[in-house]
Write a protein that holds these residues in place. Structure first.
Motif, PDB file in Angstrom:
ATOM      1  N   MET A  68      11.222 -37.791 -16.426  1.00 31.91           N
ATOM      2  CA  MET A  68      10.130 -38.755 -16.644  1.00 31.91           C
ATOM      3  C   MET A  68       8.799 -38.054 -16.890  1.00 31.91           C
ATOM      4  O   MET A  68       7.962 -38.580 -17.623  1.00 31.91           O
ATOM      5  CB  MET A  68      10.012 -39.682 -15.447  1.00 31.91           C
ATOM      6  N   VAL A  69       8.614 -36.896 -16.281  1.00 32.21           N
ATOM      7  CA  VAL A  69       7.361 -36.167 -16.494  1.00 32.21           C
ATOM      8  C   VAL A  69       7.493 -35.136 -17.607  1.00 32.21           C
ATOM      9  O   VAL A  69       6.539 -34.431 -17.908  1.00 32.21           O
ATOM     10  CB  VAL A  69       6.878 -35.495 -15.190  1.00 32.21           C
ATOM     11  N   GLY A  70       8.679 -35.046 -18.204  1.00 29.44           N
ATOM     12  CA  GLY A  70       8.867 -34.175 -19.354  1.00 29.44           C
ATOM     13  C   GLY A  70       9.331 -32.772 -19.033  1.00 29.44           C
ATOM     14  O   GLY A  70       9.265 -31.899 -19.887  1.00 29.44           O
ATOM     15  N   ASP A  71       9.790 -32.520 -17.813  1.00 30.79           N
ATOM     16  CA  ASP A  71      10.218 -31.168 -17.445  1.00 30.79           C
ATOM     17  C   ASP A  71      11.705 -30.906 -17.696  1.00 30.79           C
ATOM     18  O   ASP A  71      12.133 -29.755 -17.711  1.00 30.79           O
ATOM     19  CB  ASP A  71       9.919 -30.900 -15.958  1.00 30.79           C
ATOM     20  N   ALA A  72      12.518 -31.922 -17.832  1.00 32.30           N
ATOM     21  CA  ALA A  72      13.955 -31.740 -18.028  1.00 32.30           C
ATOM     22  C   ALA A  72      14.333 -32.195 -19.436  1.00 32.30           C
ATOM     23  O   ALA A  72      13.735 -33.102 -19.995  1.00 32.30           O
ATOM     24  CB  ALA A  72      14.741 -32.543 -16.999  1.00 32.30           C
ATOM     25  N   ASP A  73      15.336 -31.540 -19.979  1.00 35.96           N
ATOM     26  CA  ASP A  73      15.776 -31.948 -21.313  1.00 35.96           C
ATOM     27  C   ASP A  73      16.651 -33.203 -21.214  1.00 35.96           C
ATOM     28  O   ASP A  73      17.215 -33.498 -20.160  1.00 35.96           O
ATOM     29  CB  ASP A  73      16.510 -30.810 -22.025  1.00 35.96           C
ATOM     30  N   PRO A  74      16.734 -33.969 -22.274  1.00 34.43           N
ATOM     31  CA  PRO A  74      17.509 -35.219 -22.247  1.00 34.43           C
ATOM     32  C   PRO A  74      18.994 -35.005 -21.946  1.00 34.43           C
ATOM     33  O   PRO A  74      19.626 -35.851 -21.324  1.00 34.43           O
ATOM     34  CB  PRO A  74      17.325 -35.785 -23.655  1.00 34.43           C
TER      35      PRO A  74
END
Length: 96
Positions: free
Chosen positions: A54-60
């Protein structure tokens, strides 16, 4: 004396301990506790991956994999619960 019968006796003697109960095996309660801890850990890891996505730290891809693992874990627990409830209801139906 036939050599094949000696080999058969040796194989039988070697496989016999495999059929004996294992004293080192965990008890049913311990196995259940370990499974519950594994289930909780799976859900916590999936939640942590979702938060980081959600905060953009993990890849989809990691998010989809975590969600699939948590979905499988929840389906497994629900199936186990259904089997326990079914067994309990069957016990209740038994004549006394």
């Amino acid at each position: 004396m036939d050599v094949r019968s000696i080999f058969a006796a040796q194989k039988y003697a070697a496989s016999r301990p495999a059929t004996l109960p294992d004293d080192a095996a965990p008890s049913m309660g311990q196995a259940f506790t370990d499974n519950v801890r594994d289930f909780a850990q799976t859900l916590q890891e999936a939640e942590a991956t979702a938060k980081s996505a959600m905060v953009g730290d993990a890849d989809p891809h990691a998010l989809v994999q975590a969600l699939a693992q948590s979905e499988l874990a929840v389906e497994t627990v629900v199936t186990m619960r259904d089997k326990v409830v079914e067994a309990y209801q069957e016990i209740l139906r038994m004549p006394v």
